[in-house]
Design an enzyme around this catalytic site. Sequence first.
Site, PDB file in Angstrom:
ATOM      1  N   ASN A   9     -20.488  13.815 -16.178  1.00 13.66           N
ATOM      2  CA  ASN A   9     -19.392  13.838 -17.152  1.00 13.66           C
ATOM      3  C   ASN A   9     -18.101  13.610 -16.370  1.00 13.66           C
ATOM      4  O   ASN A   9     -17.637  14.505 -15.672  1.00 13.66           O
ATOM      5  CB  ASN A   9     -19.377  15.201 -17.868  1.00 13.66           C
ATOM      6  CG  ASN A   9     -18.165  15.364 -18.776  1.00 13.66           C
ATOM      7  OD1 ASN A   9     -17.420  14.410 -19.020  1.00 13.66           O
ATOM      8  ND2 ASN A   9     -17.954  16.575 -19.273  1.00 13.66           N
ATOM      9  N   LYS A  11     -15.149  13.172 -17.418  1.00 17.17           N
ATOM     10  CA  LYS A  11     -13.942  13.772 -18.039  1.00 17.17           C
ATOM     11  C   LYS A  11     -12.797  12.753 -18.021  1.00 17.17           C
ATOM     12  O   LYS A  11     -13.032  11.559 -18.184  1.00 17.17           O
ATOM     13  CB  LYS A  11     -13.602  15.094 -17.355  1.00 17.17           C
ATOM     14  CG  LYS A  11     -14.802  16.063 -17.354  1.00 17.17           C
ATOM     15  CD  LYS A  11     -14.461  17.460 -16.928  1.00 17.17           C
ATOM     16  CE  LYS A  11     -15.729  18.318 -16.947  1.00 17.17           C
ATOM     17  NZ  LYS A  11     -15.508  19.708 -16.582  1.00 17.17           N
ATOM     18  N   HIS A  95     -18.330  20.181 -25.867  1.00 20.70           N
ATOM     19  CA  HIS A  95     -17.971  20.673 -24.530  1.00 20.70           C
ATOM     20  C   HIS A  95     -16.931  21.783 -24.668  1.00 20.70           C
ATOM     21  O   HIS A  95     -16.057  21.722 -25.542  1.00 20.70           O
ATOM     22  CB  HIS A  95     -17.426  19.520 -23.677  1.00 20.70           C
ATOM     23  CG  HIS A  95     -17.328  19.876 -22.239  1.00 20.70           C
ATOM     24  ND1 HIS A  95     -16.311  20.656 -21.738  1.00 20.70           N
ATOM     25  CD2 HIS A  95     -18.151  19.598 -21.191  1.00 20.70           C
ATOM     26  CE1 HIS A  95     -16.506  20.820 -20.441  1.00 20.70           C
ATOM     27  NE2 HIS A  95     -17.616  20.193 -20.081  1.00 20.70           N
ATOM     28  N   GLU A  97     -14.347  22.364 -23.097  1.00 23.97           N
ATOM     29  CA  GLU A  97     -12.956  21.889 -23.024  1.00 23.97           C
ATOM     30  C   GLU A  97     -12.492  21.369 -24.375  1.00 23.97           C
ATOM     31  O   GLU A  97     -11.326  21.517 -24.745  1.00 23.97           O
ATOM     32  CB  GLU A  97     -12.829  20.815 -21.929  1.00 23.97           C
ATOM     33  CG  GLU A  97     -12.910  21.448 -20.535  1.00 23.97           C
ATOM     34  CD  GLU A  97     -13.503  20.560 -19.457  1.00 23.97           C
ATOM     35  OE1 GLU A  97     -13.645  19.343 -19.666  1.00 23.97           O
ATOM     36  OE2 GLU A  97     -13.845  21.108 -18.383  1.00 23.97           O
ATOM     37  N   GLU A 167     -23.574  25.503 -20.347  1.00 18.82           N
ATOM     38  CA  GLU A 167     -22.418  25.437 -19.452  1.00 18.82           C
ATOM     39  C   GLU A 167     -21.603  26.721 -19.574  1.00 18.82           C
ATOM     40  O   GLU A 167     -20.710  26.817 -20.430  1.00 18.82           O
ATOM     41  CB  GLU A 167     -21.540  24.234 -19.820  1.00 18.82           C
ATOM     42  CG  GLU A 167     -22.222  22.896 -19.644  1.00 18.82           C
ATOM     43  CD  GLU A 167     -21.243  21.794 -19.241  1.00 18.82           C
ATOM     44  OE1 GLU A 167     -21.583  21.038 -18.339  1.00 18.82           O
ATOM     45  OE2 GLU A 167     -20.138  21.713 -19.799  1.00 18.82           O
ATOM     46  N   GLY A 173     -15.775  24.034 -13.172  1.00 16.54           N
ATOM     47  CA  GLY A 173     -14.612  23.684 -12.357  1.00 16.54           C
ATOM     48  C   GLY A 173     -14.096  24.829 -11.493  1.00 16.54           C
ATOM     49  O   GLY A 173     -13.008  24.736 -10.937  1.00 16.54           O
ATOM     50  N   SER A 213     -20.136  23.685 -11.893  1.00 13.33           N
ATOM     51  CA  SER A 213     -20.090  23.641 -10.433  1.00 13.33           C
ATOM     52  C   SER A 213     -21.443  23.310  -9.797  1.00 13.33           C
ATOM     53  O   SER A 213     -21.788  23.851  -8.750  1.00 13.33           O
ATOM     54  CB  SER A 213     -19.527  24.955  -9.867  1.00 13.33           C
ATOM     55  OG  SER A 213     -18.215  25.180 -10.369  1.00 13.33           O
TER      56      SER A 213
END
Length: 252
Positions: A9, A11, A95, A97, A167, A173, A213
């Site tokens: 991904n 992003k 996701h 985010e 996730e 991250g 990660s």
Amino acid sequence: MPKPLFAGNWKLHKTVSEALELAGAIKSELDGLSEADVLICPPFTALKPVADLLAGSSILLGAQDFFWEDSGAYTGEVSAPLLKDVGCSHVIIGHSERREYFKETDEMINLKLKAALAAGLTPILCVGESLEKREHHVTKEFLSKQLTEDLKGVDREAAEGMVIAYEPIWAIGTGKTATPEIAGETQAFIRTLLADRFDRDLAEGMRIIYGGSAKPDNARALLAHPDVNGFLVGGASLKADSFVEIVRFSLL
Ligand code: 13P
């Protein structure tokens, strides 16, 4: 056990020329791999040029998001038929985010999931708890609610082939990867939820991949757990070396 899926991904990273360089390097290293599927998800602007570069290879192409209506007066949006038109087979949905920064609700994610399935795109449905939820020991309740709402009205036949990405938000991250025990145990729990929602056969065949990660030095131990069927990689997918190493080290 399902064949592993290694998905990148990207992003909000990579111009068209950078995307072509990265996709080209991944293709030259991983094209034709039989032990696993490899998927890359560049930003919208790079999808078509990357699709052209990947044509005829085994590397799959996905988008990071889309809108559930096929067409209409929805300024700024991209639909499932448009993604298929440029060569996408997969799309990431829900996701964290998008849930956090763009206020996507489970209801919206459910509409996207159904639209992707109806269009013949394979959805990668992302679920995962915050650090607060994990520390308060309500991860299972939270995941159960998220999956119930996201999968509302999805029938068994349509669900077959879709992918779930676990996730945990606290691992995205942050450099804090979930241990194989945490990822494995949580993903085994997600599989029992899928068995309850659909049936055992479907749940056992469904890929549940891990994101947060994921790196070359932790991928192998994570993939060793039978409920970890691959990865959704963020940061480490932005360089060909680390993405390819994740794939290679996991399959050694
Ligand atoms: P990182 O691998 O950068 O933690 O990102 C994970 C992720 O969000 C993939 O969708």
